[in-house]
Design an enzyme around this catalytic site. Structure first.
Site, PDB file in Angstrom:
ATOM      1  N   HIS A 172      30.073   4.932 -17.788  1.00  0.00           N
ATOM      2  CA  HIS A 172      30.083   5.255 -16.363  1.00  0.00           C
ATOM      3  C   HIS A 172      30.734   4.147 -15.530  1.00  0.00           C
ATOM      4  CE1 HIS A 172      26.030   3.189 -15.809  1.00  0.00           C
ATOM      5  NE2 HIS A 172      26.520   2.960 -14.599  1.00  0.00           N
TER       6      HIS A 172
ATOM      7  N   SER B 131      24.576  -2.505 -14.863  1.00  0.00           N
ATOM      8  CA  SER B 131      25.146  -1.566 -15.817  1.00  0.00           C
ATOM      9  C   SER B 131      26.252  -2.244 -16.591  1.00  0.00           C
ATOM     10  CB  SER B 131      25.697  -0.347 -15.099  1.00  0.00           C
ATOM     11  OG  SER B 131      24.683   0.578 -14.923  1.00  0.00           O
TER      12      SER B 131
ATOM     13  N   ASP C  53      26.484   5.486 -23.579  1.00  0.00           N
ATOM     14  CA  ASP C  53      27.138   5.062 -22.336  1.00  0.00           C
ATOM     15  C   ASP C  53      27.929   3.766 -22.537  1.00  0.00           C
ATOM     16  OD1 ASP C  53      27.895   4.757 -19.725  1.00  0.00           O
ATOM     17  OD2 ASP C  53      25.901   5.092 -18.882  1.00  0.00           O
TER      18      ASP C  53
HETATM   19  N1  ARG Z   1      21.540   5.668 -12.999  1.00  0.00           N
HETATM   20  C1  ARG Z   1      22.541   4.804 -13.563  1.00  0.00           C
HETATM   21  C2  ARG Z   1      23.021   3.796 -12.499  1.00  0.00           C
HETATM   22  O1  ARG Z   1      22.477   3.730 -11.453  1.00  0.00           O
HETATM   23  C3  ARG Z   1      23.640   5.544 -14.237  1.00  0.00           C
HETATM   24  C4  ARG Z   1      24.538   6.349 -13.365  1.00  0.00           C
HETATM   25  C5  ARG Z   1      25.645   7.067 -14.053  1.00  0.00           C
HETATM   26  N2  ARG Z   1      25.226   8.334 -14.614  1.00  0.00           N
HETATM   27  C6  ARG Z   1      25.168   9.529 -13.933  1.00  0.00           C
HETATM   28  N3  ARG Z   1      24.771  10.602 -14.572  1.00  0.00           N
HETATM   29  N4  ARG Z   1      25.511   9.665 -12.671  1.00  0.00           N
HETATM   30  O2  ARG Z   1      24.132   3.567 -12.177  1.00  0.00           O
HETATM   31  N1  ASP Z   2      22.762   2.370 -13.541  1.00  0.00           N
HETATM   32  C1  ASP Z   2      22.768   1.127 -12.783  1.00  0.00           C
HETATM   33  C2  ASP Z   2      24.160   0.531 -12.660  1.00  0.00           C
HETATM   34  O1  ASP Z   2      25.142   1.246 -12.682  1.00  0.00           O
HETATM   35  C3  ASP Z   2      21.776   0.165 -13.341  1.00  0.00           C
HETATM   36  C4  ASP Z   2      20.437   0.357 -12.703  1.00  0.00           C
HETATM   37  O2  ASP Z   2      20.390   0.672 -11.512  1.00  0.00           O
HETATM   38  O3  ASP Z   2      19.452   0.130 -13.399  1.00  0.00           O
HETATM   39  O4  ASP Z   2      24.335  -0.635 -12.410  1.00  0.00           O
END
Ligand code: ARG
Ligand code: ASP
Length: 686
Positions: free
Chosen positions: A84, A622, A205
């Site tokens: 991502h 991330s 990921d």
């Molecule tokens: N929650 C994670 C972060 O805050 C991963 C986000 C990417 N994945 C998604 N399905 N949008 O960035």
């Molecule tokens: N998914 C988040 C990021 O893209 C990491 C988190 O918020 O725990 O940095």
């Protein structure tokens, strides 16, 4: 009274001992934590993590792009980050004929590695506490200029503890970064938005890039003559796996936490800002999803937009729930009452909490307007496009960019733009802005125009059908200045101008408030002297540490620390976009043909996929390396669990968990799905 006393005791216990796991520590001061880290299983020394003089793990960690982390895994500049995090780069390089998002990409040799224009990698050269230098009268500008050594480095000063301390960060920025490998989205984004912020998780990921440098191993603009960068340090990779209780450490660039704010700030976030933002996004997402369900091309065009709107939307919901479940506001109020009792006898601190409270009262309405505007008018695609187009045209006039650059940008925008989605969203957001904004800031021209047209719908219809800007046709024949969309944008100039006063990371960083946090933090350190204070995250390099561990999700339901390929197969469903895996993965599973990547989990042979640990992480972490006690790479961090989403404001060690992809799954996918096992040859697997 007994209840009061009880609450007080609880509060004192909860707030005065920082439990292991909480904290994002400055690498240059990590020696203060090493004793505790060793008790959890860390085997190295402080200067293995950070050193100004010799190669250390910090040299293997980088900021990837603007907001993620990555890590070197080979002596030839090969690096890992999340899928991502690489997503927009992979998308930029993709076309209908070469759809690397859907099918993945694997360079078979260095000559097939694909340069990503605009992508940068930032390495920390050194950091320095310059609080005393600033106090002695040196200016920020002179400190930065000296540190940059005539353009060799990029330096930046960040304040910690709301400005109580200043740190200098000296960076090297690399601009020739190339895509080496990416799994298909059905692995790299497996679970999609459905599983986002959720455990159990099965997302592969990760993506792979390489940094290139000039012949002197220094940063350089892209050139075919550049050579792979030789990092001072890269991670060795442990294939031995993780067990519950193992030490883990996260090294990365977390972006934004606010652990020390007062109850008024939490009240604002949980009960004022989040509900507004969640509501506005709920409807936007509904409009987009509905259109996506009707048309496959729209589904693709709006996939990335949907994902990014949904990511924060989901997190804010979890955050508000978590703050309410933890009674964060009440606990903070108790803490503040307790502090006040002490502060009464400290003339220099006695008034701070009152002053903070007054400052929040004064700042909150304006800050809210900024957030409301961003989530409403500022989220209309045509609005943003028109703002950027006018800026772009001015840059063409000034010679900063070419007309071709601007046209490319417009073509790209139009490729993923759907006017009926945007109109439906515009109609909704204009109404919401009018309903929620203070009357005196709503442009009277807007109200008059809607009045004139009869309804918001008719007004939106009229501006979208009369504008000439929403095409990728040459601009020469168009009068941007006198276009109806430009007029619409112009009505908000005053609001936008006023909002600039509030452009800070959090409400608590608005100077009128932040000025009071400086003495407050000072006072807390004197008063709450057993508490270990780490500075809030601000996109500077930090170390978090904890252990591999599951958690009790709800009463009687324990979530274990590891997921496996068997769980992917259980979710697999060709009918559901987020859960439709590559046929190859099904075949490997049905043959049980895991080769060297098969391991026994609870008695059955499978491939490990993701694991949980108790490290304190935030957005920006991330892609961060997950490191074992010997300093070896065991995974890549990418998310937190649903019940951790309030950890940017209150970290609860009993329940907060970060989610990582197990390095063994990464290697398995490279080897067996990507057929790119040759990449493993340049890594150091243990
Ligand atoms: N929650 C994670 C972060 O805050 C991963 C986000 C990417 N994945 C998604 N399905 N949008 O960035
Ligand atoms: N998914 C988040 C990021 O893209 C990491 C988190 O918020 O725990 O940095």
């Amino acid at each position: 009274m007994i209840k009061k006393l009880f609450v007080c005791i609880l509060v004192c216990v909860a707030f005065t001992t920082v439990m292991a796991d909480e904290g994002m520590w400055l690498p240059s001061r990590i020696k203060e934590r090493v004793k505790e880290m060793r008790s959890l299983g860390f085997k190295l020394k402080a200067d293995d993590i950070y050193s100004d003089t010799k190669a250390s793990l910090k040299d293997a960690v980088m900021q990837f792009g603007g907001g993620c982390t990555g890590e070197f895994i080979s002596p030839e500049g090969l690096l890992l980050t999340n899928h991502h995090c690489g997503y927009s780069s992979i998308q930029k390089l993709s076309s209908v004929e070469h759809d690397y998002l859907t099918y993945g990409y694997w360079a078979k040799s260095k000559s097939e590695e694909l340069p990503v224009p605009g992508l940068t990698i930032t390495l920390l050269v050194r950091m320095e506490d310059i609080t005393d230098r600033v106090a002695a009268g040196e200016t920020n500008a002179s400190i930065v200029a000296e540190a940059e050594e005539n353009g060799r480095y990029t330096a930046q000063i960040n304040s910690m503890y709301y400005g109580l301390q200043q740190y200098l960060f000296v960076y090297q920025v690399f601009k020739d970064v190339r895509l080496v490998g990416a799994p298909p989205s059905s692995i790299g984004k497996f679970g999609g938005d459905t599983d986002n912020w959720i455990w159990p998780r099965h997302t592969g990921d990760f993506s792979i890039f390489r940094v290139y440098a000039n012949a002197d191993n220094e940063p350089a603009e892209y050139s075919a003559d550049n050579v792979p960068y030789r990092p001072k340090r890269f991670f060795e990779i442990s294939t031995k796996g993780v067990e519950e209780g193992d030490f883990t450490m996260i090294y990365g660039f977390p972006g934004n936490t606010q652990e020390y704010v007062t109850s008024d700030a939490v009240e604002y976030v949980a009960n004022v800002a989040n509900p507004m933002k969640i509501e506005l996004r709920t409807k936007r997402l509904e409009i987009i999803s509905e259109a996506q369900a009707k048309d496959a091309a729209v589904r693709i065009a709006y996939a990335a937009k949907h994902a990014s709107i949904a990511n924060s939307w989901k997190k804010w919901q979890g955050e508000s729930l978590g703050l309410s479940r933890l009674n964060t506001i009440e606990k903070k109020q108790d803490y503040e009452n307790y502090f006040s009792m002490w502060a009464q006898s400290q003339p220099q601190y006695a008034h701070i909490l009152d002053s903070l409270r007054v400052a929040y009262k004064r700042v909150a309405p304006g800050y809210f307007v900024r957030e409301l505007f961003n989530e409403s008018i500022g989220s209309i695609e045509a609005y943003n496009y028109t703002v950027n187009l006018a800026n772009g045209a001015a840059m063409v006039d000034a010679g900063t960019i070419t007309a071709g650059n601007l046209l490319n940008w417009r073509v790209n925008f139009m490729k993923d733009y759907n006017v009926s989605i945007d109109k439906a969203i515009a109609q909704y957001l204009i109404d919401e802005f009018i309903a929620r904004a203070p009357k005196d800031i709503i442009p009277s021209e807007l109200l008059a125009a809607i009045d004139n047209c009869g309804t918001t719908e008719a007004f939106v219809d009229s501006i979208y059908s009369n504008t000439h800007l929403l095409t990728a046709e040459p601009l020469s024949s168009v009068d941007i200045q006198n276009d109806i969309m430009t007029t619409f944008v112009g009505w908000f100039n005053n609001v936008v101008k006023n909002n600039r006063k509030y452009v800070y990371r959090n409400i608590s960083n608005v100077p009128e408030i932040e000025n009071w946090y400086r003495p407050y933090m000072q006072a807390l350190r004197e008063w709450d002297s057993n508490r270990a204070f780490y500075p809030d995250a601000n996109f500077t390099l930090r170390v978090s540490y904890g252990t591999v561990t599951g958690y009790e999700n709800v009463d009687g339901e324990y979530h274990t620390h590891l997921t496996t390929l068997d769980g992917i197969i259980a979710k697999d469903n060709p009918e559901i976009y987020d859960y439709n895996i590559p046929q190859e993965l099904r075949d490997i599973h049905s043959r049980g043909d895991y080769g060297r990547w098969g391991v026994k989990v609870n008695g059955r042979t499978t491939v490990p996929v993701c694991f949980l640990a108790s490290n304190h992480t935030s957005g920006g972490n991330s892609g961060s390396p997950v490191i074992n006690g010997r300093g070896e790479l065991i995974g890549i961090n990418f998310d937190r669990t649903w019940r951790s989403t309030m950890s940017d404001i209150e970290f609860d060690p009993t329940i907060c968990r970060n989610i990582s992809v197990d390095i063994r799954y990464v290697l398995f996918v490279i080897d067996r799905i990507g057929k790119a096992g040759y990449l493993l040859n340049e890594m150091n697997l243990k």
